[in-house]
Structure formats: structure tokens, C-alpha cells
Design a protein around this motif. Sequence first.
Motif, PDB file in Angstrom:
ATOM      1  N   THR A   9      11.591  96.578 -40.294  1.00 56.72           N
ATOM      2  CA  THR A   9      12.849  95.880 -40.049  1.00 56.72           C
ATOM      3  C   THR A   9      12.968  95.414 -38.607  1.00 56.72           C
ATOM      4  O   THR A   9      13.954  94.762 -38.233  1.00 56.72           O
ATOM      5  N   ALA A  10      11.962  95.736 -37.775  1.00 51.86           N
ATOM      6  CA  ALA A  10      11.934  95.226 -36.402  1.00 51.86           C
ATOM      7  C   ALA A  10      11.304  93.841 -36.349  1.00 51.86           C
ATOM      8  O   ALA A  10      11.744  92.968 -35.597  1.00 51.86           O
ATOM      9  N   PRO A  57      13.442 105.826 -42.722  1.00 51.21           N
ATOM     10  CA  PRO A  57      14.750 105.268 -43.087  1.00 51.21           C
ATOM     11  C   PRO A  57      15.235 104.244 -42.063  1.00 51.21           C
ATOM     12  O   PRO A  57      15.123 104.453 -40.842  1.00 51.21           O
ATOM     13  N   LEU A  58      15.736 103.132 -42.560  1.00 56.43           N
ATOM     14  CA  LEU A  58      16.304 102.024 -41.801  1.00 56.43           C
ATOM     15  C   LEU A  58      15.267 101.242 -40.999  1.00 56.43           C
ATOM     16  O   LEU A  58      15.516 100.082 -40.656  1.00 56.43           O
ATOM     17  N   GLU A  59      14.126 101.851 -40.706  1.00 56.14           N
ATOM     18  CA  GLU A  59      13.073 101.145 -39.980  1.00 56.14           C
ATOM     19  C   GLU A  59      12.151 100.379 -40.916  1.00 56.14           C
ATOM     20  O   GLU A  59      11.383  99.524 -40.469  1.00 56.14           O
ATOM     21  N   ARG A  60      12.211 100.712 -42.203  1.00 60.49           N
ATOM     22  CA  ARG A  60      11.355 100.038 -43.182  1.00 60.49           C
ATOM     23  C   ARG A  60      12.186  99.586 -44.378  1.00 60.49           C
ATOM     24  O   ARG A  60      13.206 100.186 -44.714  1.00 60.49           O
ATOM     25  N   GLY A 139      25.385  89.288 -32.162  1.00 59.95           N
ATOM     26  CA  GLY A 139      25.683  90.483 -31.383  1.00 59.95           C
ATOM     27  C   GLY A 139      24.563  90.788 -30.404  1.00 59.95           C
ATOM     28  O   GLY A 139      23.498  90.166 -30.419  1.00 59.95           O
ATOM     29  N   ASP A 140      24.800  91.753 -29.559  1.00 64.66           N
ATOM     30  CA  ASP A 140      23.840  92.159 -28.534  1.00 64.66           C
ATOM     31  C   ASP A 140      23.514  93.641 -28.723  1.00 64.66           C
ATOM     32  O   ASP A 140      24.436  94.460 -28.854  1.00 64.66           O
ATOM     33  N   PRO A 141      22.223  94.014 -28.817  1.00 62.09           N
ATOM     34  CA  PRO A 141      21.032  93.179 -28.599  1.00 62.09           C
ATOM     35  C   PRO A 141      20.735  92.264 -29.793  1.00 62.09           C
ATOM     36  O   PRO A 141      20.797  92.699 -30.955  1.00 62.09           O
ATOM     37  N   ALA A 142      20.400  91.028 -29.496  1.00 63.30           N
ATOM     38  CA  ALA A 142      20.201  90.020 -30.531  1.00 63.30           C
ATOM     39  C   ALA A 142      19.103  90.407 -31.511  1.00 63.30           C
ATOM     40  O   ALA A 142      19.200  90.133 -32.708  1.00 63.30           O
ATOM     41  N   ALA A 143      18.062  91.067 -31.014  1.00 65.89           N
ATOM     42  CA  ALA A 143      16.943  91.445 -31.888  1.00 65.89           C
ATOM     43  C   ALA A 143      17.364  92.434 -32.952  1.00 65.89           C
ATOM     44  O   ALA A 143      16.731  92.520 -34.016  1.00 65.89           O
ATOM     45  N   ARG A 144      18.429  93.200 -32.691  1.00 67.15           N
ATOM     46  CA  ARG A 144      18.900  94.177 -33.673  1.00 67.15           C
ATOM     47  C   ARG A 144      19.949  93.589 -34.614  1.00 67.15           C
ATOM     48  O   ARG A 144      20.106  94.047 -35.740  1.00 67.15           O
ATOM     49  N   THR A 199       5.886  87.529 -43.644  1.00 65.89           N
ATOM     50  CA  THR A 199       7.151  88.102 -43.194  1.00 65.89           C
ATOM     51  C   THR A 199       8.243  87.804 -44.210  1.00 65.89           C
ATOM     52  O   THR A 199       8.212  86.801 -44.921  1.00 65.89           O
ATOM     53  N   LEU A 200       9.220  88.692 -44.248  1.00 68.17           N
ATOM     54  CA  LEU A 200      10.293  88.632 -45.232  1.00 68.17           C
ATOM     55  C   LEU A 200      11.440  87.760 -44.736  1.00 68.17           C
ATOM     56  O   LEU A 200      11.747  87.732 -43.542  1.00 68.17           O
ATOM     57  N   GLU A 201      12.094  87.049 -45.663  1.00 74.91           N
ATOM     58  CA  GLU A 201      13.319  86.348 -45.329  1.00 74.91           C
ATOM     59  C   GLU A 201      14.188  86.215 -46.576  1.00 74.91           C
ATOM     60  O   GLU A 201      13.712  86.372 -47.701  1.00 74.91           O
TER      61      GLU A 201
END
Length: 359
Positions: A9-10, A57-60, A139-144, A199-201
Motif C-alpha cells: 500500500t506504499a 495489516p494495512l501495509e498490504r 492531505g499531508d503527508p501526500a504519499a499517505r 501496480t494496482l489502481e
Amino acid sequence: MMRYFSVSTATWGSKIEMPAFEFTGSRALNAGRSGSAVFKVNDPDVSEVVTLESIAPLERILVAEEDGNAVYAGLIVDIDEDLDSGTVTVTHYDIWWILARRYLLANRDGTAPAGPPLTWTGRSLATLANLVVAKGMDGDPAARYDLPLIMSADVAGTHSRTYEGYKFVTVEDALQEIMNTYGGPYVDFDVRWAAGTETLEWVMRSGELTTGFWEWDATAEKSEVFQPRLRTNAEKVANRVIATGEGQGEDVLARSSSLFIDDIPALERVSSYQDIHEGVKLQERATADLYSANQTTKQFSFRIPVGGSVKLGDLILGGTCRVKTTGFRFLGAGWNNWRLIQFDFDRHWITLQMQMIGG
């Protein structure tokens, strides 16, 4: 052929193929769904792949793929390890789970309640749905905060929305309010692999959503239709709806809508919308509630085999299922058109959930 992958998810990439013993998933119009995956980790080959990294969890996020096409993606939220049975069971949720945890705010810090309101005017309801989702990714950080989500162009209309920071409205709640407004859009998040990448979208679809047509003859000798079921339900029927908004006591804002078209007793419903302070918007909600519940509903379902003539990747929520049936007491024999509102799947079967078009 069904295959399953774990994705970061990163980066929304970094695919790892997962040896799931069982895998279930689901998608629905206007609502989030979930599923599960079971891994038999007593098998050394499976244990080597099912690691702290691949199911974090949440990272994948787990992705189901059919013939190279992504058909479902679910964020890993819960993991149940059973040492005696040698299994790891993962529960995963689709993108709606994230949208329920994003808010419509001008500022995402301690000043949020006093921040300026978010206001959009002169838009279609489908565009407003897109705008609230886009704001949930700001939102900030934008990557998240950013999600790999493709949305349609802005379309002018007659509708407006304002969201006050102190009310802390979630993106999901805002979507539900827009979808439930009279004339509101259907919303679906269609998952796919980005073109030319691994990559997923998601593609956000909002509007009437009528694309798709499939036909089954359930009366044929070698039909792929299994376990057809028809449910006829009148529990939520109302022919007069009174909607209440802001205010208390005899000063509460109220609007009503009624339609008596069937020879049934008067059935009333009072729905509360305390955040609505405009009479026009409250009337829209009363009318929408009335038309969504003015008649007995028919919901039809059946199973088709994975790998059959209609693939999981062929299905588009909102499309038309034309089905020939016979033998139901509350459905005339012959062909009927149904709207596909949900599908659930496992390794072997796809279960279609439909509502009658025009009924």
C-alpha cells in the motif's frame, strides 16, 4: 484461472503471489464489502510465502486476479493464526473501508473544527461524489493520503454541498448522503492493474451505471445457472415519508412525500436527517426515501461457475442480467431484466445478486 497477490500500500506494486487455500471476495454498488483468505501454513512452501511482510495489516492489500485481470482488492485488516489447524485466516476490506476513515476537512489538525467550510456549487450529483472522494485524498503527508484512483471529469449541474469542519463528516457518509438524494448516482470502484504496469489502481464510476449485458436461460438443460432464488420483501415499504432536519420540538424542519399507487394500507416512515437545514434538500431526501421504498422489492440471485462462459472479469456492477426462468410464484415465467447490484466469489463459484429493473 484465479490467482491471488499481495500488493504494497506504499507503492501499490511489489506483487507477491499468494498460495491461498480459500479466497472469498465481494463487490457491491454503493457499499463496501469484504472477504477472507485462508493459508495452510503447515505446508513449508506456503509458510515460506505467508510472512510478516506479505500479510502485514494495512501495509498490504490482497488482490484476486482472473486470467490476468484484477477483479477485487481488499486491504488486510485482521489476521487469525490457528496453531492447531495450521492455518492463517486473513480478513480484508475493499476501498470503502479507507473512505470511512477519511474526513472532509479544510485543515487536518487541531484547527479543523474552526477551519473554513468546504463548498461546491453548480455540480451534478455524480460530480459531487467525485469531489468528496478527491478531497479525502488531499492531505499531508501526500504519499499517505493519495490513492491510485482515477475519476471522471467535472460536470456542471444544479446541486451544491457545504461541509463544516466541526461536523467531521466522513467521505463515506458524504457519499451515502449524495447517493441517497433523489436522482443521486450509483457509485462503484472498479479495480484493475494500471496499463502496462504491475501496480494496482481503481476507477471511480459514478452516475447511472448501466453498462454491461449478460444473458442466461435458466430453463435450458445445460444451463450454467445454479441455485436460483427469488426473495419478495415488503418490510421496508412506505407510501408516506416524513423527513425531519435541524431543529427541536415543534421548530424542527420537516418535509413529506407520499405516493399511493398500490391497494395496500397506508404505511408511514419518519426519517431523521439532523444535519440538513435547507428545506429543498430535505424534500429531496424525503422523495428519494419514498421512491426507494414505495413498492415491494424483488431480489434475485443465482450461482455460476468460476471459469464458465461469463467470467468474473466480465461482470460490471449496474449492468443488466437478462434471465429466463420458470416455476417462481412471484415471477412470471419467461425473460426478465435484472440490475446487477453485487457479486460474491470464491475459488469455485460466483454468486450474483440482482434487483428487478423497473420494480
